[in-house]
Structure formats: structure tokens, C-alpha cells
Design a protein around this motif. Structure first.
Motif, mmCIF file in Angstrom:
data_model
loop_
_atom_site.group_PDB
_atom_site.id
_atom_site.type_symbol
_atom_site.label_atom_id
_atom_site.label_comp_id
_atom_site.label_asym_id
_atom_site.label_seq_id
_atom_site.Cartn_x
_atom_site.Cartn_y
_atom_site.Cartn_z
ATOM 1 N N ALA A 121 48.361 41.170 45.578
ATOM 2 C CA ALA A 121 47.178 40.596 44.931
ATOM 3 C C ALA A 121 45.910 41.336 45.370
ATOM 4 O O ALA A 121 45.034 41.625 44.543
ATOM 5 N N ARG A 122 45.837 41.656 46.666
ATOM 6 C CA ARG A 122 44.679 42.408 47.148
ATOM 7 C C ARG A 122 44.636 43.798 46.522
ATOM 8 O O ARG A 122 43.576 44.288 46.117
ATOM 9 N N GLN A 123 45.804 44.446 46.452
ATOM 10 C CA GLN A 123 45.862 45.768 45.853
ATOM 11 C C GLN A 123 45.428 45.726 44.387
ATOM 12 O O GLN A 123 44.672 46.588 43.923
ATOM 13 N N GLN A 124 45.898 44.698 43.652
ATOM 14 C CA GLN A 124 45.522 44.576 42.250
ATOM 15 C C GLN A 124 44.026 44.321 42.112
ATOM 16 O O GLN A 124 43.379 44.855 41.197
ATOM 17 N N ALA A 125 43.478 43.496 43.033
ATOM 18 C CA ALA A 125 42.039 43.234 42.979
ATOM 19 C C ALA A 125 41.238 44.506 43.230
ATOM 20 O O ALA A 125 40.239 44.779 42.549
#
Length: 208
Positions: free
Chosen positions: A83-87
Motif C-alpha cells: 500500500a505504501r509503495q502504491q501510494a
């Protein structure tokens, strides 16, 4: 010569049979006790072995439960990292979106259409401006909705008639409009577009 046995032989025979019976009974009892002892020992060994197996299985289950909890924790951490990577990827992609938007507006803006205000909220861009006629506004909607890979779902929110004074003798009628359009992310632009039927331009209703 006739011999007569005057000894109590019947009593002696009964005594011998009774002794034999008791001896056989005692031997049977000993054999029974021996067999019962062997069976008891065998069952105790089986119970002990089964108890050992149950304890081993319980310890293995406890270990597996701990590993499952650890795996669940790792999966949650992996999901959070993704999720952090996608953000981060979305932020990096959105950083260049104003450039794409302005570039597309330059390409798709018809002659005789001018923007006076533009506002973006998330992926929705609201534009206000003036056009020489309603047909120019319809052309703008067609260009934004059909000809741009970065823009989609162009909707006419409002259009009103107005006048613009260019000089004391030159007063022209114009159309003030408000248009809303969706701005695509680079990840959406790179996806293969599904075939869709051509959209009809929205009819412009003029308010007095």
C-alpha cells in the motif's frame, strides 16, 4: 478266596478329585491373573505410547499455530508495504499530471474558446470559460471526451448566454460554460482501452 476291601475308598477318591479340582482351579486362577497382568501391561504400554503421540501432536500444533500467526503478521506487513509503495507510485505519477492536463487542453481547445477558471479535486477538473457559440462548447466536449488519452467523461454542467463589450460599437454574444472532466492517471492511460460505442455530444441548452 474272596477279597473284601473294607477301607473308605470312595471318600479317598472324592478327596483326590476335590484336591485335583482345587489344584486345577488354583492353576486357572494363576493363569488368569498372569494373562490379566500381561493384558494390563500391554494396555498401559499402548496408553503411554498414545499419550506420547498426543503430546507430540499437541506440541507440533502449538508450533504450527505460532508459525501461522507469524505468517499472518508477515502478510499484513507485506500488504502495508505494498500500500505504501502504491501510494508513493501514485504520488510520483500525479506529480506530472498538471503537465499532462495543460498539454491536453492546449491540444483539444477549439478556436473561439477561452478558459477563465480551472480547479482540480483529486481526479476531477472543473473548468469555466467563454465560447463564441454553443457549437464551440459542443466541440470542446467532443475533443475532451473522445480525442484525449488523458481526459475522460466530459460533462457540461452549465451554459449561459452573455455579452462581451469589445468596444463601444462592438458588443458580442458569448456563451459562459462550466465543464467537468476526469483526468486519468498514467497507470490508467497505459492500460489497453476497451472498445466502447461512440458517445454523443451533450446538447447545450441556452439560458436567457
Amino acid at each position: 478266596m474272596i477279597l473284601i476291601n473294607l477301607l473308605p475308598h470312595r471318600e479317598a477318591a472324592r478327596k483326590r478329585r476335590r484336591e485335583n479340582f482345587y489344584a486345577a482351579l488354583g492353576a486357572s486362577a494363576l493363569v488368569g491373573l498372569l494373562l490379566a497382568g500381561i493384558a494390563y501391561v500391554w494396555f498401559e504400554m499402548q496408553i503411554s505410547a498414545q499419550t506420547s503421540r498426543n503430546q507430540y501432536l499437541q506440541s507440533a500444533i502449538t508450533k504450527l499455530d505460532a508459525e501461522i500467526r507469524e505468517i499472518s503478521t508477515l502478510q499484513a506487513e507485506i500488504a502495508a508495504l505494498r500500500a505504501r509503495q502504491q501510494a508513493v507510485e501514485d504520488l510520483q505519477a500525479d506529480r506530472n499530471m498538471p503537465v499532462y492536463l495543460l498539454n491536453e487542453l492546449v491540444k483539444q481547445m477549439p478556436d473561439g474558446v477561452y478558459l477563465t477558471n480551472m480547479k482540480q479535486e483529486n481526479q476531477i477538473v472543473t473548468m469555466r470559460g467563454m465560447a463564441q457559440s454553443n457549437e464551440r462548447v459542443s466541440e470542446l466536449l467532443r475533443n475532451l471526451g473522445n480525442n484525449s488519452p488523458w481526459l475522460d467523461k466530459a460533462d457540461l454542467i452549465e451554459i449561459t448566454a452573455a455579452t462581451v463589450t469589445l468596444s463601444p460599437r462592438d458588443v458580442r454574444r458569448v456563451a459562459n460554460f462550466t465543464v467537468r472532466v476526469a483526468l486519468k492517471r498514467p497507470t490508467d492511460v497505459n492500460k489497453p482501452a476497451a472498445a466502447a460505442p461512440g458517445a454523443k455530444p451533450a446538447a447545450a441548452a441556452v439560458k436567457g
